[in-house]
Design a protein around this motif. Structure first.
Motif, mmCIF file in Angstrom:
data_model
loop_
_atom_site.group_PDB
_atom_site.id
_atom_site.type_symbol
_atom_site.label_atom_id
_atom_site.label_comp_id
_atom_site.label_asym_id
_atom_site.label_seq_id
_atom_site.Cartn_x
_atom_site.Cartn_y
_atom_site.Cartn_z
ATOM 1 N N GLY A 63 0.869 -1.385 0.053
ATOM 2 C CA GLY A 63 -0.034 0.080 -0.092
ATOM 3 C C GLY A 63 0.660 1.323 -0.118
ATOM 4 O O GLY A 63 1.813 1.635 -0.783
ATOM 5 N N ARG A 64 0.441 2.081 0.829
ATOM 6 C CA ARG A 64 1.286 3.452 1.099
ATOM 7 C C ARG A 64 2.985 3.310 1.719
ATOM 8 O O ARG A 64 3.459 4.004 2.038
ATOM 9 C CB ARG A 64 0.585 4.338 1.814
ATOM 10 N N VAL A 65 3.115 1.994 1.914
ATOM 11 C CA VAL A 65 4.632 1.501 2.436
ATOM 12 C C VAL A 65 4.987 1.084 1.008
ATOM 13 O O VAL A 65 4.475 -0.223 0.606
ATOM 14 C CB VAL A 65 4.422 0.586 3.350
ATOM 15 N N TYR A 66 6.437 1.631 0.355
ATOM 16 C CA TYR A 66 6.695 1.104 -0.804
ATOM 17 C C TYR A 66 8.455 1.285 -0.788
ATOM 18 O O TYR A 66 8.722 2.531 -0.659
ATOM 19 C CB TYR A 66 5.946 1.817 -1.956
ATOM 20 N N THR A 67 8.756 -0.012 -0.771
ATOM 21 C CA THR A 67 10.431 0.200 -0.900
ATOM 22 C C THR A 67 10.634 -0.011 -2.208
ATOM 23 O O THR A 67 10.424 -1.080 -2.725
ATOM 24 C CB THR A 67 11.117 -1.016 0.119
ATOM 25 N N ASP A 68 11.476 0.908 -2.747
ATOM 26 C CA ASP A 68 12.081 0.917 -4.437
ATOM 27 C C ASP A 68 13.386 0.359 -4.381
ATOM 28 O O ASP A 68 14.237 0.862 -3.521
ATOM 29 C CB ASP A 68 11.874 2.152 -4.885
ATOM 30 N N TYR A 69 13.708 -0.385 -5.290
ATOM 31 C CA TYR A 69 15.058 -0.723 -5.445
ATOM 32 C C TYR A 69 15.765 -0.318 -6.892
ATOM 33 O O TYR A 69 16.873 -0.887 -7.246
ATOM 34 C CB TYR A 69 15.145 -2.433 -5.331
ATOM 35 N N SER A 70 14.999 0.704 -7.456
ATOM 36 C CA SER A 70 15.546 1.111 -8.413
ATOM 37 C C SER A 70 17.070 1.569 -8.613
ATOM 38 O O SER A 70 17.862 1.678 -9.652
ATOM 39 C CB SER A 70 14.692 2.245 -9.401
ATOM 40 N N PHE A 71 17.480 2.317 -7.533
ATOM 41 C CA PHE A 71 18.913 2.730 -7.288
ATOM 42 C C PHE A 71 19.801 1.537 -7.032
ATOM 43 O O PHE A 71 21.188 1.906 -6.974
ATOM 44 C CB PHE A 71 18.938 3.580 -6.332
ATOM 45 N N VAL A 303 -7.875 13.863 4.756
ATOM 46 C CA VAL A 303 -6.645 13.241 4.348
ATOM 47 C C VAL A 303 -5.589 14.239 3.612
ATOM 48 O O VAL A 303 -6.086 15.045 2.827
ATOM 49 C CB VAL A 303 -7.225 12.059 3.276
ATOM 50 N N GLY A 304 -4.304 13.833 3.901
ATOM 51 C CA GLY A 304 -3.481 15.153 3.258
ATOM 52 C C GLY A 304 -2.439 14.153 2.353
ATOM 53 O O GLY A 304 -2.535 13.043 2.377
ATOM 54 N N THR A 305 -1.579 15.138 1.673
ATOM 55 C CA THR A 305 -0.688 14.452 0.673
ATOM 56 C C THR A 305 0.762 14.773 1.172
ATOM 57 O O THR A 305 1.154 16.052 1.478
ATOM 58 C CB THR A 305 -0.986 14.871 -0.809
ATOM 59 N N GLY A 362 2.697 17.425 -7.546
ATOM 60 C CA GLY A 362 1.799 16.284 -8.335
ATOM 61 C C GLY A 362 1.434 16.233 -9.811
ATOM 62 O O GLY A 362 1.047 15.476 -10.242
ATOM 63 N N LYS A 363 1.072 17.660 -10.046
ATOM 64 C CA LYS A 363 0.577 17.759 -11.495
ATOM 65 C C LYS A 363 1.741 17.643 -12.609
ATOM 66 O O LYS A 363 1.537 17.799 -13.670
ATOM 67 C CB LYS A 363 -0.085 19.174 -11.522
ATOM 68 N N HIS A 394 3.507 9.635 -6.110
ATOM 69 C CA HIS A 394 2.315 10.323 -6.321
ATOM 70 C C HIS A 394 1.069 10.042 -5.570
ATOM 71 O O HIS A 394 0.143 9.287 -6.143
ATOM 72 C CB HIS A 394 1.841 9.924 -7.841
ATOM 73 N N TRP A 395 1.227 9.876 -4.323
ATOM 74 C CA TRP A 395 0.052 9.345 -3.353
ATOM 75 C C TRP A 395 -1.142 10.151 -3.538
ATOM 76 O O TRP A 395 -2.215 9.568 -3.336
ATOM 77 C CB TRP A 395 0.709 9.681 -1.904
ATOM 78 N N GLY A 396 -0.999 11.422 -3.704
ATOM 79 C CA GLY A 396 -2.300 12.066 -3.978
ATOM 80 C C GLY A 396 -3.075 11.745 -4.972
ATOM 81 O O GLY A 396 -4.468 11.912 -5.178
ATOM 82 N N SER A 397 -2.447 11.663 -6.266
ATOM 83 C CA SER A 397 -3.339 11.199 -7.536
ATOM 84 C C SER A 397 -3.182 9.796 -7.779
ATOM 85 O O SER A 397 -4.158 9.473 -8.620
ATOM 86 C CB SER A 397 -2.581 12.089 -8.547
ATOM 87 N N ASP A 398 -2.519 9.034 -7.031
ATOM 88 C CA ASP A 398 -2.621 7.572 -7.239
ATOM 89 C C ASP A 398 -4.105 7.108 -6.906
ATOM 90 O O ASP A 398 -4.404 7.225 -5.876
ATOM 91 C CB ASP A 398 -1.582 7.020 -6.384
ATOM 92 N N VAL A 399 -4.698 6.307 -7.779
ATOM 93 C CA VAL A 399 -5.977 5.940 -7.481
ATOM 94 C C VAL A 399 -6.102 4.722 -6.508
ATOM 95 O O VAL A 399 -7.262 4.591 -5.871
ATOM 96 C CB VAL A 399 -6.759 5.395 -8.705
#
Length: 490
Positions: A63-71, A303-305, A362-363, A394-399
């Protein structure tokens, strides 16, 4: 005498009837949402011998916890702290047993909750560093201002925003007003406060802003990211990724869940652990409708962003502090970067806009957002070299989220969190927005997942006539509590 065909039809009807009425081998639950709350609920119910299916709209868990390994190494693009490194934190035992280190970023009394005053290096827009003595002095003044807002709260029956209360305090207490550079530093502290709530100060409730329970032990950054915790909790569960729920039908004898492709799932009960922003969007249809008090709780909670823009560099060119900040005459014009190098050894700065600024950024495209963040950095460090990679949330615009986390908005009661948590028939609710004590936190989401699982277990087994109050979902684990390793600050 009845024909053979007639007897066959009777037997067939009897067989179908028994299939409908006969109890399944074990009670069944559908968990909707694969964030920390949903995974915690699914784990607990699975361990209690329930048949559990977890439906997640994304192609990943967390969910809103996301560990990215792209680096090439872990970077948390969502939640990244354990707030309260102590045995009272429900997540601490699990993190401790996994041997995951945390980097301490504050003690118990940090006014901004996750970093101590001495960990900042602030600059004006001309690239001049603000003297550390002034940073500390204004930080202490800001703490005094927040304490003075308590008097404003007691004097007024009507709620107001924390920003309006601060304005009243500064009118009454000229000694707390700040001028020139000090005023810009004060606005930066207000900007950091807005980041804590992921909302602007003119929308945050004076009555309720400090109602969250702050655990002891300071705040620890997850050095290796939250993914190992998620994977551990999810091990062995029946998880269906890319299953976006569109409809939830509750009946007296169970629930029927429909996903986007038309496929349906049935069970005795369901745990709804989707983000508050998703509930607000009405993208999930409830049949029958949720009660008015439940719909009102969904509508009235804020709910904030807060987003993250991670910039990966080939070398370190910034001061060895935890936060780099840009001061400005307004909180909107202020900004800050988290220095991951100090905590993890990797040359990464994370720009963290919140509220209206996060909405505006975010836009932008990812490239434009990364460029915006880098230009903020160039304002304070003119010799900054170009990043070699970037990541943008993009937590605010992510559906799948439509916001970062919940907060108390002006004029609304704090007990909305509890109202959102209360079950409706055989629907049970979980998530950070259902935690009165720990809203907006990972351990808040985790604990509500466990609570929803226990409520669900008792309700379903009560109906089955198999309720055993002496065997809760989560047993007493107090004898094996271990607190995570805190890496010393340098």
């Amino acid at each position: 005498m009845e024909s053979r065909n007639g007897i066959d039809r009777q037997l067939k009807r009897a067989s179908c009837y028994s299939e409908v009425e006969r109890k399944p081998l074990s009670p069944s639950v559908i968990v909707i949402g694969g964030g920390f709350a949903g995974i915690a609920a699914a784990r607990a119910l699975h361990d209690a011998s329930f048949q559990v299916v977890l439906l997640e709209s994304r192609d990943r868990l967390g969910g809103r916890v996301y560990t990215d390994y792209s680096f090439g190494f872990p970077v948390d693009m969502g939640a990244s702290w354990l707030h309260g490194v102590c045995k009272e934190n429900p997540l601490a035992p699990l993190i401790g047993r996994l041997g995951l280190p945390l980097y301490r970023t504050s003690g118990d009394n940090s006014v901004l909750y996750d970093h101590d005053l001495e960990s900042y290096a602030l600059f004006d827009t001309d690239g001049h560093q603000v003297p550390q003595e002034l940073v500390t002095k204004v930080g202490q003044a800001f703490e005094s201002i927040l304490q003075e807002t308590e008097k404003v709260r007691q004097e007024n029956s009507e709620d107001m925003s924390i920003l309006q209360a601060i304005s009243i305090v500064l009118e009454r207490r000229p000694d707390l007003r700040q001028e020139g550079l000090a005023h810009k530093v004060l606005q930066w502290y207000l900007c950091r406060m807005e980041g804590w709530f992921a909302a602007d100060a003119d929308t945050i409730s004076l009555k309720c802003w400090d109602q969250e329970e702050l655990l002891s032990g300071g705040h620890g950054l997850m050095v290796r990211g939250y993914l190992p915790v998620i994977n551990t909790l999810a091990k062995g569960l029946d998880i269906r990724l890319s299953h976006r729920v569109t409809k939830i039908v509750r009946r007296y004898n169970g629930v029927k869940i429909t996903v986007e492709n038309g496929k349906t799932f049935t069970a005795d009960a369901a745990v709804v652990a989707v983000p508050l922003g998703v509930l607000k969007s009405n993208s999930i249809k409830f049949e029958p409708r949720l009660p008015e008090w439940k719909e009102a709780a969904i509508a009235d909670l804020g709910v904030g962003t807060e987003n993250k823009i991670a910039l990966h560099f080939d070398k370190v060119f910034w001061p060895n502090v935890e936060f780099l900040g840009v001061v400005s005459p307004t909180s909107y014009g202020c900004s800050y970067f988290l220095n991951l190098h100090k905590a993890t050894g990797h040359p990464v700065l994370v720009y963290m806009p919140a509220g209206r600024l996060a909405h505006d950024i975010g836009k932008m495209s990812d490239e434009a957002a990364a460029n915006f963040a880098f230009l903020q950095l160039k304002r304070i460090l003119p010799d900054a070299c170009e990043p070699i990679q970037h990541l943008v949330s993009h937590w605010g615009s992510d559906v799948n989220s439509l916001g970062s986390y919940s907060y108390d908005s002006v004029g609304k009661p704090h007990n909305l969190y509890e109202r959102l948590r209360i079950p409706v028939d055989n629907l049970f609710f979980a998530g950070e927005a259902t935690s009165m004590s720990y809203p907006g936190t990972v351990h808040g989401a985790f604990s509500t997942g466990l609570m929803a699982a226990e409520d669900c277990r008792m309700r379903v087994l009560e109906r089955y006539g198999e309720l055993d109050l002496f065997h809760p979902v989560m047993g007493d684990d107090s004898t094996s509590v271990s607190v995570p390793l805190l890496i010393s600050r340098m």
